[in-house]
Design a protein around this motif. Structure first.
Motif, PDB file in Angstrom:
ATOM      1  N   HIS A 190      61.287  25.178 -52.404  1.00 47.98           N
ATOM      2  CA  HIS A 190      61.722  26.494 -51.949  1.00 47.98           C
ATOM      3  C   HIS A 190      62.673  26.367 -50.765  1.00 47.98           C
ATOM      4  N   SER A 191      62.372  25.462 -49.841  1.00 43.65           N
ATOM      5  CA  SER A 191      63.227  25.255 -48.685  1.00 43.65           C
ATOM      6  C   SER A 191      64.621  24.800 -49.106  1.00 43.65           C
ATOM      7  N   ILE A 192      64.699  23.914 -50.080  1.00 44.13           N
ATOM      8  CA  ILE A 192      65.992  23.428 -50.571  1.00 44.13           C
ATOM      9  C   ILE A 192      66.771  24.570 -51.218  1.00 44.13           C
ATOM     10  N   ASP A 193      66.095  25.376 -52.017  1.00 43.75           N
ATOM     11  CA  ASP A 193      66.762  26.521 -52.642  1.00 43.75           C
ATOM     12  C   ASP A 193      67.310  27.468 -51.577  1.00 43.75           C
ATOM     13  N   GLU A 194      66.505  27.721 -50.544  1.00 39.95           N
ATOM     14  CA  GLU A 194      66.943  28.598 -49.460  1.00 39.95           C
ATOM     15  C   GLU A 194      68.152  28.016 -48.737  1.00 39.95           C
ATOM     16  N   LEU A 205      71.222  28.383 -50.960  1.00 41.24           N
ATOM     17  CA  LEU A 205      71.615  29.783 -51.043  1.00 41.24           C
ATOM     18  C   LEU A 205      72.313  30.226 -49.761  1.00 41.24           C
ATOM     19  N   ALA A 206      71.751  29.837 -48.618  1.00 37.43           N
ATOM     20  CA  ALA A 206      72.364  30.217 -47.346  1.00 37.43           C
ATOM     21  C   ALA A 206      73.751  29.608 -47.193  1.00 37.43           C
ATOM     22  N   ALA A 207      73.941  28.388 -47.696  1.00 44.52           N
ATOM     23  CA  ALA A 207      75.240  27.728 -47.579  1.00 44.52           C
ATOM     24  C   ALA A 207      76.297  28.389 -48.443  1.00 44.52           C
ATOM     25  N   SER A 208      75.871  29.056 -49.512  1.00 47.84           N
ATOM     26  CA  SER A 208      76.824  29.656 -50.453  1.00 47.84           C
ATOM     27  C   SER A 208      77.094  31.130 -50.165  1.00 47.84           C
ATOM     28  N   ARG A 261      74.938  34.645 -45.045  1.00 48.75           N
ATOM     29  CA  ARG A 261      73.700  35.166 -44.503  1.00 48.75           C
ATOM     30  C   ARG A 261      73.649  34.943 -42.998  1.00 48.75           C
ATOM     31  N   GLY A 262      72.961  35.837 -42.319  1.00 48.13           N
ATOM     32  CA  GLY A 262      72.919  35.770 -40.856  1.00 48.13           C
ATOM     33  C   GLY A 262      71.750  34.988 -40.287  1.00 48.13           C
ATOM     34  N   ASP A 263      71.046  34.213 -41.133  1.00 40.94           N
ATOM     35  CA  ASP A 263      69.903  33.448 -40.633  1.00 40.94           C
ATOM     36  C   ASP A 263      70.337  32.421 -39.586  1.00 40.94           C
ATOM     37  N   VAL A 310      74.321  19.916 -46.431  1.00 38.04           N
ATOM     38  CA  VAL A 310      73.715  21.187 -46.025  1.00 38.04           C
ATOM     39  C   VAL A 310      72.459  20.932 -45.198  1.00 38.04           C
ATOM     40  N   LEU A 311      71.592  20.049 -45.676  1.00 40.04           N
ATOM     41  CA  LEU A 311      70.361  19.751 -44.949  1.00 40.04           C
ATOM     42  C   LEU A 311      70.654  19.100 -43.600  1.00 40.04           C
ATOM     43  N   ALA A 312      71.672  18.230 -43.565  1.00 39.01           N
ATOM     44  CA  ALA A 312      72.029  17.584 -42.301  1.00 39.01           C
ATOM     45  C   ALA A 312      72.512  18.608 -41.288  1.00 39.01           C
TER      46      ALA A 312
END
Length: 416
Positions: free
Chosen positions: A216-220, A223-226, A229-231, A357-359
Motif C-alpha cells: 500500500h505504501s508503494i502504491d501511495e 500515486l503521489a509522484a504522478s 497531491r499536497g501531502d 520516488v522512494l529515495a
C-alpha cells in the motif's frame, strides 16, 4: 479591606504551588476555599480557575501540543482524575477555538470522550461532583492541573494548529481510521495475531500485515509522484510509558524504520515522535499498538518458561527480552518491506520510477527530522541479561519467515 479578586487568588495559589514552601501553598489554598468573600465568591474562584485553564490550553497549540498529548502527560505526571479534568477543559476550549479546526483535531477530542462537554461556566463544579471530591481536594487538584499546563515546554509542531494557515488541508497523518479496505484487512490480521496463543502463527500474521502495508505504501508513493497531491511528511506521537519505556521506544523505532519513517524518543515527556508520510504513519501506529500487545504476551509466556532458580531479576530479564524482541521483529518487518519493494520494482509500472520516488520521499523525511530535532542524540543498548535476550530473540523468531542475515543492534534516537 478590599475584596480579593478571584483571578489574583488563583494567581497567588499557582505561584505558591510552584514554590517549595508547602505551608505557603496550603495558606493560599485556604484563601481559595474562602473565595472573594462575596456571596458568590466560590463560584467566582471556580470561574477564574476554569478561565485560566482553558486559556492555558489554547496557548499550547502553537507550541506543538495536541489534545491527546496534554491528556497523556496529565495522566503520566498527575493521575486519572486530573486527566479527566484536562479532558473536560479541552472540550470547553474547543468551543472557543478559532476556526478553522481540522478534522483530526476533533477526532482526538472524540477519542478522549471530550466532545459535548463544553460548559466552561460549570466546568469545576461538574467535574468535582462527578469525581466525588470535597472542595479542598478539588481546588488542590485543579491548581495542580493548571500548574502542569502552564509549565509544559514547547515541542515540535507536527501539523498546523487550529486557526493557523494550512489547517484546512485534507485529512493527514495518523488519522485514517476507517474506510480503507486495506487497513481493515491489516486490522483483522493483527487482531488474529493478538488473540492466538501460538507464537509462530502470531508472527506469520504480523508478517502478512506488513506485506500488505508495504504494498500500500508503494502504491501511495507512486500515486503521489504522478499527481500534484499536497501531502508532506508529517508526524504522530506514540506514548511509551514505564515500565520498560526504552524497550517500547525501541519497538516504535523498529516499526518506523520498516515503514520508511524516523522516530525520536522524548523520555521526559513519555512519547516517541514518528515522522513520515501519511499512509506510513497510520501503518506504524497500527503495527506498534498490536506488536506491543504481542510482545507483552510473549514476555509473560517467557517468564513461565524460565529455568527454576535462575537467580535473575525479573525486571532486568524483561527488559532484555523486550529489547531482543523489538530488534528481531524489526528485521522481519524490514524483510517483508524489502520483498514487497523488490516485487513492485519488477513490474512494468514500477521498474523505472519506484526507487527514485522512494529515495526522494526518504530524503524528505530525513530533512523533516533534521528541521524538527536538530539536537537529537543516540543511546546504545546494553544487554543486561543474556537469558532474557536469548528468550526474546527466540520468541520473535519462531515463525517460518525468511528474515535473512542477522543485523547489529540499532541505536535508539532520543532527545538531548
Amino acid at each position: 479591606m478590599p475584596v480579593p479578586d478571584a483571578d489574583e487568588l488563583v494567581a497567588d495559589a499557582l505561584a505558591a504551588v510552584r514554590g517549595t514552601d508547602v505551608r505557603q501553598a496550603e495558606r493560599h489554598l485556604d484563601r481559595l476555599m474562602v473565595g472573594t468573600g462575596a456571596a458568590d465568591g466560590g463560584t467566582a474562584v471556580d470561574a477564574a480557575l476554569a478561565r485560566r485553564l482553558v486559556r492555558g490550553l489554547g496557548q499550547l497549540w502553537r507550541r506543538g501540543w495536541q489534545p491527546v498529548d496534554v491528556h497523556r502527560i496529565a495522566l503520566r505526571r498527575l493521575d486519572a482524575r486530573a486527566a479527566r479534568l484536562v479532558r473536560d477543559a479541552l472540550a470547553a476550549q474547543r468551543r472557543e477555538q478559532a476556526e478553522p479546526v481540522p478534522d483530526w483535531w476533533d477526532d482526538q477530542l472524540r477519542a478522549l470522550a471530550a466532545a459535548g462537554r463544553d460548559d466552561r461556566q460549570n466546568l469545576l463544579a461538574t467535574w468535582t461532583a462527578e469525581e466525588g471530591l470535597d472542595r479542598v481536594d478539588a481546588l488542590r487538584a485543579a491548581v495542580d492541573v493548571l500548574a502542569l499546563v502552564e509549565s509544559l515546554p514547547p515541542v515540535a509542531v507536527l501539523r498546523p494548529p487550529p486557526g493557523s494557515t494550512g489547517t484546512a488541508l485534507p485529512r493527514a497523518a495518523g488519522t485514517a481510521r476507517s474506510g480503507s479496505p486495506m487497513l481493515d484487512r491489516v486490522r483483522a490480521l493483527l487482531a488474529k495475531a493478538e488473540s492466538t496463543t501460538f507464537p509462530a502463527e502470531a508472527e506469520a500474521l504480523t508478517g502478512k500485515a506488513q506485506e500488505l502495508i508495504a504494498r500500500h505504501s508503494i502504491d501511495e508513493a507512486l500515486l503521489a509522484a504522478s499527481t500534484e497531491r499536497g501531502d508532506l511528511p508529517s508526524g504522530v506521537r506514540l506514548g511509551v510509558e514505564s515500565p520498560y519505556a526504552g524497550a517500547k521506544a525501541l519497538l516504535v523505532q523498529e516499526v518506523a524504520a520498516a515503514n520508511r519513517c524516523e522516530a525520536v524518543w522524548s523520555d521526559d515527556l513519555g512519547f516517541t515522535t514518528v515522522l513520515g508520510w501519511p499512509a506510513d504513519l497510520v501503518a506504524v501506529e497500527l503495527l506498534y499498538t498490536s506488536l506491543l500487545v504481542q510482545a507483552t504476551a510473549a514476555m509473560l509466556r517467557g517468564r513461565a518458561e524460565r529455568r527454576p532458580g535462575s537467580g535473575r531479576r525479573t525486571k532486568v530479564w524483561d527488559e532484555s527480552f523486550l529489547n531482543a524482541f523489538a530488534l528481531r521483529i524489526g528485521e522481519r518487518l524490514r524483510a517483508a518491506t524489502d520483498a514487497a519493494t523488490e516485487e513492485a520494482g519488477q513490474t512494468a509500472t514500477g521498474s523505472d520510477r519506484l526507487l527514485p520516488v522512494l529515495a526522494a520521499r526518504g530524503e524528505a523525511v530525513r530533512e523533516r527530522l533534521e528541521t524538527l530535532f536538530p539536537g537529537v542524540t543516540r543511546h546504545r543498548l546494553s544487554v543486561r541479561d543474556a537469558e532474557g535476550w536469548s528468550s526474546g530473540t527466540s520468541a520473535a523468531d519462531r515463525a517460518s519467515l525468511d528474515v535473512g542475515a542477522g543485523r547489529k543492534p540499532r541505536q535508539v534516537p532520543g532527545r538531548p
